[in-house]
Design a protein around this motif. Structure first.
Motif, PDB file in Angstrom:
ATOM      1  N   ALA A  25       0.857  -1.189   0.000  1.00  0.00           N
ATOM      2  CA  ALA A  25       0.000   0.000   0.000  1.00  0.00           C
ATOM      3  C   ALA A  25       0.891   1.237   0.000  1.00  0.00           C
ATOM      4  N   MET A  26       0.551   2.208  -0.826  1.00  0.00           N
ATOM      5  CA  MET A  26       1.383   3.405  -0.952  1.00  0.00           C
ATOM      6  C   MET A  26       0.527   4.662  -0.854  1.00  0.00           C
ATOM      7  N   PHE A  27       1.187   5.764  -0.475  1.00  0.00           N
ATOM      8  CA  PHE A  27       0.480   7.039  -0.378  1.00  0.00           C
ATOM      9  C   PHE A  27       1.446   8.169  -0.689  1.00  0.00           C
ATOM     10  N   CYS A  28       0.865   9.330  -1.036  1.00  0.00           N
ATOM     11  CA  CYS A  28       1.645  10.544  -1.306  1.00  0.00           C
ATOM     12  C   CYS A  28       0.753  11.737  -1.001  1.00  0.00           C
ATOM     13  N   THR A  29       1.174  12.930  -1.364  1.00  0.00           N
ATOM     14  CA  THR A  29       0.447  14.136  -0.961  1.00  0.00           C
ATOM     15  C   THR A  29      -0.953  14.202  -1.558  1.00  0.00           C
ATOM     16  N   GLY A  30      -1.045  14.138  -2.890  1.00  0.00           N
ATOM     17  CA  GLY A  30      -2.341  14.298  -3.535  1.00  0.00           C
ATOM     18  C   GLY A  30      -2.802  13.105  -4.342  1.00  0.00           C
ATOM     19  N   GLY A  31      -1.979  12.060  -4.429  1.00  0.00           N
ATOM     20  CA  GLY A  31      -2.363  10.838  -5.127  1.00  0.00           C
ATOM     21  C   GLY A  31      -1.617  10.576  -6.412  1.00  0.00           C
ATOM     22  N   ILE A  32      -0.984  11.597  -6.997  1.00  0.00           N
ATOM     23  CA  ILE A  32      -0.379  11.419  -8.309  1.00  0.00           C
ATOM     24  C   ILE A  32       0.872  10.559  -8.262  1.00  0.00           C
ATOM     25  N   ARG A  33       1.729  10.792  -7.283  1.00  0.00           N
ATOM     26  CA  ARG A  33       3.004  10.072  -7.239  1.00  0.00           C
ATOM     27  C   ARG A  33       2.774   8.587  -6.953  1.00  0.00           C
ATOM     28  N   CYS A  34       1.894   8.289  -5.990  1.00  0.00           N
ATOM     29  CA  CYS A  34       1.677   6.878  -5.675  1.00  0.00           C
ATOM     30  C   CYS A  34       0.875   6.177  -6.766  1.00  0.00           C
ATOM     31  N   GLU A  35       0.112   6.930  -7.554  1.00  0.00           N
ATOM     32  CA  GLU A  35      -0.576   6.307  -8.679  1.00  0.00           C
ATOM     33  C   GLU A  35       0.439   5.818  -9.712  1.00  0.00           C
ATOM     34  N   LYS A  36       1.433   6.644  -9.998  1.00  0.00           N
ATOM     35  CA  LYS A  36       2.469   6.226 -10.935  1.00  0.00           C
ATOM     36  C   LYS A  36       3.341   5.131 -10.320  1.00  0.00           C
ATOM     37  N   ALA A  37       3.618   5.241  -9.013  1.00  0.00           N
ATOM     38  CA  ALA A  37       4.404   4.208  -8.343  1.00  0.00           C
ATOM     39  C   ALA A  37       3.684   2.864  -8.368  1.00  0.00           C
ATOM     40  N   SER A  38       2.362   2.882  -8.248  1.00  0.00           N
ATOM     41  CA  SER A  38       1.611   1.623  -8.285  1.00  0.00           C
ATOM     42  C   SER A  38       1.711   0.979  -9.661  1.00  0.00           C
ATOM     43  N   SER A  39       1.678   1.805 -10.707  1.00  0.00           N
ATOM     44  CA  SER A  39       1.834   1.274 -12.051  1.00  0.00           C
ATOM     45  C   SER A  39       3.220   0.660 -12.228  1.00  0.00           C
ATOM     46  N   TYR A  40       4.225   1.322 -11.642  1.00  0.00           N
ATOM     47  CA  TYR A  40       5.594   0.811 -11.730  1.00  0.00           C
ATOM     48  C   TYR A  40       5.724  -0.537 -11.024  1.00  0.00           C
ATOM     49  N   LEU A  41       5.152  -0.663  -9.824  1.00  0.00           N
ATOM     50  CA  LEU A  41       5.240  -1.923  -9.087  1.00  0.00           C
ATOM     51  C   LEU A  41       4.536  -3.050  -9.833  1.00  0.00           C
ATOM     52  N   LEU A  42       3.401  -2.755 -10.429  1.00  0.00           N
ATOM     53  CA  LEU A  42       2.703  -3.781 -11.204  1.00  0.00           C
ATOM     54  C   LEU A  42       3.565  -4.245 -12.372  1.00  0.00           C
ATOM     55  N   SER A  43       4.274  -3.317 -13.004  1.00  0.00           N
ATOM     56  CA  SER A  43       5.148  -3.692 -14.122  1.00  0.00           C
ATOM     57  C   SER A  43       6.327  -4.534 -13.663  1.00  0.00           C
ATOM     58  N   ARG A  44       6.649  -4.468 -12.347  1.00  0.00           N
ATOM     59  CA  ARG A  44       7.760  -5.232 -11.780  1.00  0.00           C
ATOM     60  C   ARG A  44       7.310  -6.569 -11.202  1.00  0.00           C
ATOM     61  N   GLY A  45       6.043  -6.918 -11.372  1.00  0.00           N
ATOM     62  CA  GLY A  45       5.575  -8.235 -10.958  1.00  0.00           C
ATOM     63  C   GLY A  45       4.889  -8.292  -9.603  1.00  0.00           C
ATOM     64  N   PHE A  46       4.675  -7.159  -8.937  1.00  0.00           N
ATOM     65  CA  PHE A  46       3.949  -7.173  -7.665  1.00  0.00           C
ATOM     66  C   PHE A  46       2.473  -7.433  -7.947  1.00  0.00           C
ATOM     67  N   GLU A  47       1.856  -8.289  -7.139  1.00  0.00           N
ATOM     68  CA  GLU A  47       0.511  -8.763  -7.449  1.00  0.00           C
ATOM     69  C   GLU A  47      -0.591  -7.827  -6.960  1.00  0.00           C
TER      70      GLU A  47
END
Length: 348
Positions: free
Chosen positions: A194-216
């Protein structure tokens, strides 16, 4: 918890405590015509007295601006209901708050390659993104023992406040987040992140990155910390401290009221009350994070110039300062021209 896209939060206005209305917004959406939109958006904002920064990129829009209520409402109408943008910003993540004083010095509409810089082409929130978690559901998620909680912000932001037991990536900028993931997270071990950031934008991109790295299973706080502080009562909150914001308010707390933090004018590091009590803190000149550095020396000189400006009644920062400087230049040019005219007259 749902995987639905974020909603337009423009109707959820907090009890306002200042004359200036602040809008923070972002959306990942295709903007191939960003370069054509940029000058029109800049002209509109400047014409309405709006100040702040908006970033346009092929992947979307991001930024925070402030102005009168009428001006910000007009900008919202332009973004959401005009021919310039069409329906591309429908469902954009928009947050409103207030400020007692104008929190920005000038208006900037910038063109960039990314609206939040990660330099990872595989991270594309338009194509895949983690599960959005509503603020009212966040506590239940982060209290689970099988969930790894990650703060995706930079160290100076984390220093002012964070959620209890969240991992601090100790990054100086968002591009370093990739190295943090490589060294500290494992898709075979960390099944739920689970991730969080100030307004949602950074963790939204981070979530996409983790999915591309194989996190389920990847989750992120919908609307970010700002939505949480607005929505969740302080008595039920798992947030500790204040939330850093990228304007002259410096920080906000529960209810999105302006916080107590200030900003070091030398190194731009946010300062708590404890930081300001440190012997190395000198208002406008240095703080515990930059004392003895070249930054502190330059800030001391800038502080001296600001005091001189105040004593002589002239502006030193922002649009007023720029206008004042242009006026001074024009007066000098006029005097030089007058001198040349007098010299020519004397010769004749």
């Amino acid at each position: 918890m749902t995987a639905s896209p974020p909603n337009d939060l423009s109707a959820n206005l907090p009890d306002r405590r200042g004359p200036f209305k602040v809008m923070a917004l972002y959306k990942f959406v295709a903007f191939p015509d960003a370069d054509a939109i940029q000058p029109q958006l800049a002209k509109f904002c400047c014409g309405h007295g709006i100040k702040g920064t908006l970033i346009l990129a092929p992947e979307g829009i991001n930024g925070t601006v402030a102005g009168t209520e009428a001006a910000i409402d007009a900008l919202a109408a332009l973004l959401l209901h005009s021919e310039l943008f069409g329906d591309r910003l429908a469902g954009a993540e928009i947050k409103y708050s207030s400020a007692a004083e104008m929190p920005f010095l000038r208006m900037k509409v910038r063109l960039k390659s990314e609206i939040v810089t990660l330099r990872a082409p595989e991270a594309n929130p338009v194509e895949q993104v983690g599960t959005y978690v509503a603020p009212q559901d966040w506590n239940a998620l982060i209290e689970r023992n099988d969930v790894v909680l990650v703060d995706t912000r930079n160290d100076y932001e984390v220093g002012l406040g964070s959620f209890q037991r969240a991992l601090d990536p100790h990054t100086q900028n968002f591009t370093e987040f990739k190295q943090f993931v490589e060294q500290n997270l494992d898709p075979q071990r960390d099944k739920k992140v689970a991730m969080f950031c100030t307004g949602g934008i950074r963790c939204e991109k981070a979530s996409s990155y983790l999915l591309s790295r194989g996190f389920e299973e990847v989750y992120h706080l919908k609307g970010g910390i700002l939505a949480y502080l607005e929505t969740v009562p302080e008595t039920d909150s798992r947030w500790h401290g204040e939330c850093f914001v990228f304007d002259e308010r410096v920080s906000v707390g529960h209810g999105l009221v302006e916080g107590e933090a200030s900003l070091c004018r030398a190194c731009r590091h946010p300062l708590s009350a404890e930081d300001r009590a440190h012997p190395d803190y000198h208002e406008g000149e240095s703080c515990p994070y930059c004392a003895g550095s070249g930054l502190a020396e330059r800030a001391a000189e800038r502080q001296r110039q600001m005091q001189l400006a105040e004593q002589t009644g002239r502006a030193h920062l922002g649009d007023e300062a720029r206008q004042h400087a242009e006026t001074i230049k024009a007066e000098k040019r006029a005097r030089r021209e007058a001198d040349r005219q007098r010299a020519r007259s004397a010769q004749s």
